[in-house]
Design a protein around this motif. Sequence first.
Motif, PDB file in Angstrom:
ATOM      1  N   LEU A 133       0.860  -1.189   0.000  1.00 37.95           N
ATOM      2  CA  LEU A 133       0.000   0.000   0.000  1.00 37.95           C
ATOM      3  C   LEU A 133       0.895   1.237   0.000  1.00 37.95           C
ATOM      4  O   LEU A 133       1.991   1.217   0.563  1.00 37.95           O
TER       5      LEU A 133
ATOM      6  N   ASP B  85      -7.566   2.072   5.290  1.00 35.22           N
ATOM      7  CA  ASP B  85      -7.777   1.436   3.980  1.00 35.22           C
ATOM      8  C   ASP B  85      -8.079  -0.055   4.100  1.00 35.22           C
ATOM      9  O   ASP B  85      -8.227  -0.746   3.083  1.00 35.22           O
TER      10      ASP B  85
ATOM     11  N   GLN C  24     -11.048  -1.472   2.003  1.00 33.45           N
ATOM     12  CA  GLN C  24     -10.759  -1.389   0.570  1.00 33.45           C
ATOM     13  C   GLN C  24      -9.792  -2.504   0.152  1.00 33.45           C
ATOM     14  O   GLN C  24     -10.016  -3.209  -0.834  1.00 33.45           O
ATOM     15  N   VAL C  25      -8.726  -2.682   0.933  1.00 30.53           N
ATOM     16  CA  VAL C  25      -7.722  -3.693   0.579  1.00 30.53           C
ATOM     17  C   VAL C  25      -8.312  -5.095   0.727  1.00 30.53           C
ATOM     18  O   VAL C  25      -8.080  -5.981  -0.103  1.00 30.53           O
TER      19      VAL C  25
ATOM     20  N   THR D  95     -10.342  -5.906  -2.355  1.00 35.10           N
ATOM     21  CA  THR D  95      -9.696  -6.028  -3.670  1.00 35.10           C
ATOM     22  C   THR D  95      -8.522  -7.003  -3.700  1.00 35.10           C
ATOM     23  O   THR D  95      -8.099  -7.407  -4.778  1.00 35.10           O
ATOM     24  N   SER D  96      -7.989  -7.369  -2.529  1.00 38.13           N
ATOM     25  CA  SER D  96      -6.753  -8.173  -2.547  1.00 38.13           C
ATOM     26  C   SER D  96      -7.018  -9.672  -2.565  1.00 38.13           C
ATOM     27  O   SER D  96      -6.102 -10.453  -2.763  1.00 38.13           O
TER      28      SER D  96
ATOM     29  N   ILE E  76      -0.681  -5.969   5.426  1.00 36.68           N
ATOM     30  CA  ILE E  76      -0.575  -4.847   4.482  1.00 36.68           C
ATOM     31  C   ILE E  76       0.706  -4.098   4.846  1.00 36.68           C
ATOM     32  O   ILE E  76       0.913  -3.736   6.012  1.00 36.68           O
TER      33      ILE E  76
END
Length: 447
Positions: free
Chosen positions: A59, A156, A159-160, A163-164, A172
């Motif tokens: 990130l 975040d 969000q991560v 999507t990850s 992260i």
Amino acid sequence: MDKIVALCKRRGFVFPSSEIYGGLGSTYDYGHYGVLLKRNVKDEWWRAMLQERDDIVALDAAILMSPKVWEASGHLESFTDPLVDCRRCGQRFRADHLDQLECPEKPSKPPGEGPNCDLTEARAFNLMFETTIGPVRESGAEIYLRPETAQGIFVDFPQVLQTSRKKPPFGIAQVGKSFRNEITPGNFVFRTREFEQMEMEFFVAPGEAPRWFEYWLEERMRWYVDLGIRPDRLRLRPHDADELSHYSSQTSDVEYLFPIGWSELEGIANRGDFDLRAHAEHSGKKLEYFDSGSGERYVPHVIEPAAGADRATLAFMVDAYDEEEIEGETRTVLRFHPRLAPVKVAVLPLVRKDGLPEIAQEVYASLKPVVQAEYDEGGSIGRRYRRQDEIGTPWSVTVDHQTTKDRTVTLRDRDSLEQARVAIDDLPGEIAGRLRAPWRSPKLAAA
Ligand code: GAP
């Protein structure tokens, strides 16, 4: 430390910032070799965190964040150091560092111990740098330079997660600048007001946090040792309860024996669910993990290895610094792990004639795509070797008269000073192989 500071300035690794204007308290600029060295330190960190694993993602969050982040994280209220003022000399000191400091008045004594010292009671001083966003300096426009990279990771998290395609346990990782208005910065780049952090937040199921805490202690110690730090200069120091940060239930520092004594290199903390819960409360958003397989829902706990790129770079320099007597002369050498060395190989024509520079340029061109290489034809060969020793170049290639006959060169090893004869065509493979080989500090054998 004085020798390291002098070498850094002499060779352009690190030097005071804004020097033509007298500098700015404890801020430093990295020159060519310093940039290469610190970049290698960060690359090795990324290699260990990302390339060699499957459970961590990267990130790069913004330095400027909503001020609500710092309210939620507790930094606005608790990211403080105790500060005392001297009514006599007007100086400010960290109340918990008085024994290591000096009153500016003579005779030199720790603040509070001089005959005229008159210290105030300690008060909390917030370390965050404040600035304003937008063209108008109005109330509500105040924002802060981030004092740690970690909070970007926490905010975040959803969000991560989305999507990850990762699920706990997973991490992260982030590398970036942080800022703290330290009351007593100092000891070169050990404590500055602007510095780079390498932080990783590892999200785990609540019951698994203690096990992962132990795991990361071991991993992080191993990282420093694998990169050549002598193990007897490293130790783990668990924090006492009264030292713990406001978010941590358990922290251990990786400490290095700097010339200033044992000091923190990296902190490894069990942050529990403090941060995700705090941001969930303040933002009204859910920061949790839902396991669709088991139907389980929980707020992950976090294990955080938080390292400083500048401090690690300084430790690698201190550990690598060596002096030895050779034929009545002192050789200063930085015995870096080859993967950390700013320049991997120097190409040196023995003399600046007889067609040797042309062949050396050809050799240099063949090495440049493979590793960071340097070409040098200025001065005696002995001086050029010394120059490379001082910046820690592990190998030097010398093109001599024999090269014109059989296209071989000498390959000199920085540490053993052994010189091997190698065919020019084999050089890129030879250097790449040596870079991959396991390495231990020759200072260990000498000790
Ligand atoms: N997120 C947790 C955290 O920031 P920290 O122990 O305050 O923890 C982590 O900082 C690391 O960052 C430290 O171990 C140190 O290497 C580096 N660091 C912290 N403050 C620093 C400063 N003023 N100058 C240079 N490096 C610093």
